[in-house]
Design an enzyme around this catalytic site. Sequence first.
Site, mmCIF file in Angstrom:
data_model
loop_
_atom_site.group_PDB
_atom_site.id
_atom_site.type_symbol
_atom_site.label_atom_id
_atom_site.label_comp_id
_atom_site.label_asym_id
_atom_site.label_seq_id
_atom_site.Cartn_x
_atom_site.Cartn_y
_atom_site.Cartn_z
ATOM 1 N N PRO A 113 8.160 -21.613 -14.260
ATOM 2 C CA PRO A 113 7.017 -22.534 -14.162
ATOM 3 C C PRO A 113 6.039 -22.132 -13.048
ATOM 4 C CG PRO A 113 9.054 -23.760 -14.421
ATOM 5 C CD PRO A 113 9.445 -22.325 -14.278
ATOM 6 N N GLY B 77 -16.743 -19.821 -42.749
ATOM 7 C CA GLY B 77 -17.507 -21.054 -42.590
ATOM 8 C C GLY B 77 -16.594 -22.235 -42.297
ATOM 9 N N GLU C 95 3.613 -11.334 -22.643
ATOM 10 C CA GLU C 95 4.094 -9.986 -22.273
ATOM 11 C C GLU C 95 3.057 -9.224 -21.442
ATOM 12 O OE1 GLU C 95 6.770 -7.867 -24.745
ATOM 13 O OE2 GLU C 95 7.225 -9.614 -25.959
HETATM 14 C C1 LIG Z 1 4.087 -18.902 -26.692
HETATM 15 C C2 LIG Z 1 4.588 -18.166 -25.500
HETATM 16 C C3 LIG Z 1 5.770 -17.439 -25.591
HETATM 17 C C4 LIG Z 1 6.273 -16.771 -24.469
HETATM 18 N N1 LIG Z 1 7.504 -16.147 -24.537
HETATM 19 C C5 LIG Z 1 8.079 -15.665 -23.402
HETATM 20 C C6 LIG Z 1 9.421 -15.158 -23.391
HETATM 21 O O1 LIG Z 1 10.075 -15.097 -24.441
HETATM 22 N N2 LIG Z 1 9.969 -14.761 -22.221
HETATM 23 C C7 LIG Z 1 9.277 -14.812 -21.063
HETATM 24 O O2 LIG Z 1 9.840 -14.437 -20.030
HETATM 25 N N3 LIG Z 1 8.004 -15.265 -21.014
HETATM 26 C C8 LIG Z 1 7.391 -15.711 -22.158
HETATM 27 N N4 LIG Z 1 6.105 -16.205 -22.107
HETATM 28 C C9 LIG Z 1 5.409 -16.243 -20.844
HETATM 29 C C10 LIG Z 1 4.258 -15.249 -20.720
HETATM 30 O O3 LIG Z 1 4.756 -13.953 -20.633
HETATM 31 C C11 LIG Z 1 3.435 -15.678 -19.479
HETATM 32 O O4 LIG Z 1 2.754 -16.853 -19.829
HETATM 33 C C12 LIG Z 1 2.467 -14.608 -19.037
HETATM 34 O O5 LIG Z 1 3.150 -13.498 -18.530
HETATM 35 C C13 LIG Z 1 1.496 -15.134 -17.971
HETATM 36 O O6 LIG Z 1 2.167 -15.807 -16.960
HETATM 37 P P1 LIG Z 1 1.696 -17.259 -16.489
HETATM 38 O O7 LIG Z 1 1.566 -18.082 -17.690
HETATM 39 O O8 LIG Z 1 2.592 -17.725 -15.440
HETATM 40 O O9 LIG Z 1 0.256 -17.003 -15.893
HETATM 41 P P2 LIG Z 1 -0.107 -16.674 -14.389
HETATM 42 O O10 LIG Z 1 0.723 -15.536 -13.937
HETATM 43 O O11 LIG Z 1 -0.062 -17.924 -13.590
HETATM 44 O O12 LIG Z 1 -1.593 -16.193 -14.551
HETATM 45 C C14 LIG Z 1 -2.704 -17.093 -14.667
HETATM 46 C C15 LIG Z 1 -3.973 -16.252 -14.748
HETATM 47 O O13 LIG Z 1 -4.141 -15.516 -13.542
HETATM 48 C C16 LIG Z 1 -4.310 -14.164 -13.815
HETATM 49 N N5 LIG Z 1 -3.760 -13.348 -12.734
HETATM 50 C C17 LIG Z 1 -2.515 -13.451 -12.174
HETATM 51 N N6 LIG Z 1 -2.380 -12.529 -11.217
HETATM 52 C C18 LIG Z 1 -3.541 -11.811 -11.166
HETATM 53 C C19 LIG Z 1 -4.001 -10.708 -10.394
HETATM 54 N N7 LIG Z 1 -3.218 -10.132 -9.474
HETATM 55 N N8 LIG Z 1 -5.256 -10.232 -10.621
HETATM 56 C C20 LIG Z 1 -6.040 -10.795 -11.578
HETATM 57 N N9 LIG Z 1 -5.645 -11.837 -12.337
HETATM 58 C C21 LIG Z 1 -4.409 -12.332 -12.132
HETATM 59 C C22 LIG Z 1 -3.556 -13.952 -15.113
HETATM 60 O O14 LIG Z 1 -3.996 -12.775 -15.774
HETATM 61 C C23 LIG Z 1 -3.928 -15.209 -15.853
HETATM 62 O O15 LIG Z 1 -5.207 -15.068 -16.429
HETATM 63 C C24 LIG Z 1 5.561 -16.811 -23.236
HETATM 64 C C25 LIG Z 1 4.353 -17.516 -23.179
HETATM 65 C C26 LIG Z 1 3.878 -18.195 -24.265
HETATM 66 C C27 LIG Z 1 2.624 -18.987 -24.127
#
Ligand SMILES: Cc1cc2nc3c(=O)[nH]c(=O)nc-3n(C[C@H](O)[C@H](O)[C@H](O)COP(=O)(O)OP(=O)(O)OC[C@H]3O[C@@H](n4cnc5c(N)ncnc54)[C@H](O)[C@@H]3O)c2cc1C
Lengths: 395, 261
Positions: A129, A350, A374
Amino acid sequence: MLDHRLSPEHEELRRTVAAFAHDVVAPKIGEYYEHNEFPYEIVAEMGRMGLFGLPFPEEYGGMGGDYLALCVVLEELARVDSSVAITLEAAVSLGAMPIHRYGTEEQKRTWLPRLCSGEMLGAFGLTEPEGGSDAGATRTTARYDADTDEWVINGSKCFITNAGTEITGLVTVAALTLSSEENADGSPRREISTIIVPTGTPGFSASKKYSKVGWNASDTRELSFADCRVPAANLLGEAGRGYAQFLRILDEGRIAIAALATGLAQGCVDESLSYAAERRAFGRPIGANQSIQFKIADMEMRAHTSRLAWYHAASRLVAGERFKKEAAIAKLHSSEAAVTNAREATQIHGGYGFMNEYPVARFWRDSKILEIGEGTSEVQRMLIARELGMEPDRP
Amino acid sequence: MSLRIVVCVKYVPDATGDRRFADDNTTDRDSVDGLLSELDEYGVEQALKIAEASGDAEVTVLTVGPDDAKDALRKALSMGADKAVHVNDDDIHGTDVIGTSAILAKAIEKTGFDLVVCGMASTDGTMGVIPALLSERLGVPQVTLLSEVGVEGGTVKGRRDGDAATELLEASLPAVVSVTDQSGEARYPSFKGIMAAKKKPVESLDLDDLGIEADEVGLAGAWTAVDSATARPARTAGTIVKDEGEGGKQLAEFLASQKFI
Ligand SMILES: Cc1cc2nc3c(=O)[nH]c(=O)nc-3n(C[C@H](O)[C@H](O)[C@H](O)COP(=O)(O)OP(=O)(O)OC[C@H]3O[C@@H](n4cnc5c(N)ncnc54)[C@H](O)[C@@H]3O)c2cc1C
Ligand SMILES: Cc1cc2nc3c(=O)[nH]c(=O)nc-3n(C[C@H](O)[C@H](O)[C@H](O)COP(=O)(O)OP(=O)(O)OC[C@H]3O[C@@H](n4cnc5c(N)ncnc54)[C@H](O)[C@@H]3O)c2cc1C
């Protein structure tokens, strides 16, 4: 030599799965999607076709194929539907692959045959989270209890694919463990390890399904671990190698996601072509307008270059060459292509494109996650820049 | 001794393609992509099921067709058949159903068989008579149009669902059966099956190998000749009847004019 044609066997696999996607997935998936239901029936059929065992050796119940075969299948499935494609991708490339690559003989014998047959799905729990992009900042802990020879896991994971289906058998969890080495100040050093947690282990629970924008027929859950105990033998690979292990898994996974995104981008072309021929406005098919033709030509170009990009990354992977940059480029390019194509395909449809019963509406809803999961597009750009030798931009 | 099953499979022009006749009024098999007739996939599936249930069976797939017909054989081998026989000879061009059945029968005898499995009809010729002709030529019983089939000991048993009745039929082996599209969906080949198919034997036979003279078959040997063929006219737009009180009458008049009523 430069040749981007598939071998006759990969081509036959592609045609077989294209027929399956058309005949079995297409007629049924809308209903599952609408009701946020997991398509057990379709997944079982995919299992019978051996899709879950594609890149694994026959001695563990696999098909003896390679990663390319998996990606070819993902592209054809996603051309029709992404929920079934991501179910396969997560099960094979994130669920079973770490066990195949890092597991002991005992772990492989225990888990791979059922994962390969599709009777059981595996999941990979990395994201928490508090953050996904910064995977090194994992907070979930696994404490070794010497008295019982067990790991005691505490923490939570979020957005985990395949984690809560009726056939989920295990989740591989990334957690902080204590190293035998010490920090300079004498405090014990923390490192990341990966541990197999079977479904049903006391202390491990999956929340109810998220309400998602897309991938609605795929299972995504939040996981919690409260003094969850598993045998010490469930450690996957070496203690403290967890970080390196999942980086490798994610590098490969990017090629799989790129293939999936290419399929979605191509599916948008398929749907738009037939709709542009059928739908009439101002007394002629809308496809007679150059502006619609050019949109579709651009969509085809994006799908085509996406395919070349993932073929290239996959051929390097299969040849045992370095593929980190190529995989990041393929994932970045194809996910952006998928989002753009889905937007354009919806436009061509559309008002009907905004109706859930049309496949393009599903494509539109399913496309955005491809720029996030990913490794976000920002993370891909970071990786590419780093591969070009640029210094990491540390806060 | 193991149960020898021969499945007759036909390589047909893809029905979703633009199908045509060639200059000599035979089916144009060159300019359209072909595939294993969908109705024959049911035959392969039932043969594989029977073989799996028996535990000691060998499934041979047999086709009479041009070079590309090997694709149909490869598909059947990928599904799980053990070996294939391909009868291919330039002199076969233009052969009618009588000649085709003669070639198939000779090839089946040469292969050796306990059970011959056919589809209910090809998707191009759609005559549905090959199974009966084979039964006659091979001198063995026929049990056709089965929606369920199995072998118990030396007997093949099956169910035929007709409009008026359901018949439970059986015949002693050797026998010829045909199965319908209600017999159970055909399996998709697995990647392992596709890889394994590469190594399975495909025997190529020509008319000489079967002891058939060229003039018994081909256009010359055919009992029927196609003098001309005309493409079906394109669909017309249809008639819209606007109901201004006379709608019912107008509908009836239309139907009567088309001899529907
Ligand atoms: C439907 C779904 C299925 C998924 N399945 C899996 C799974 O099976 N296993 C698993 O482990 N995870 C899974 N995920 C998680 C997914 O891999 C993460 O949501 C993703 O890696 C982004 O992490 P976050 O959501 O915490 O975003 P954050 O890391 O909080 O990022 C938020 C934003 O900040 C940007 N950001 C962060 N750091 C930087 C930086 N240094 N420079 C510039 N921009 C930055 C990011 O690009 C993004 O735009 C899943 C997600 C979804 C929605
Ligand atoms: C290269 C070639 C050229 C031909 N040219 C002509 C022509 O010019 N004029 C003409 O009248 N006919 C021609 N034929 C024959 C014709 O197309 C049919 O094969 C034949 O008439 C059988 O009739 P059907 O397709 O209606 O079979 P059906 O009786 O409908 O088929 C029933 C079942 O018989 C089996 N079967 C049928 N055909 C074959 C086959 N070829 N190989 C293996 N199994 C088979 C299948 O199991 C099928 O499901 C040609 C065939 C070939 C292969």
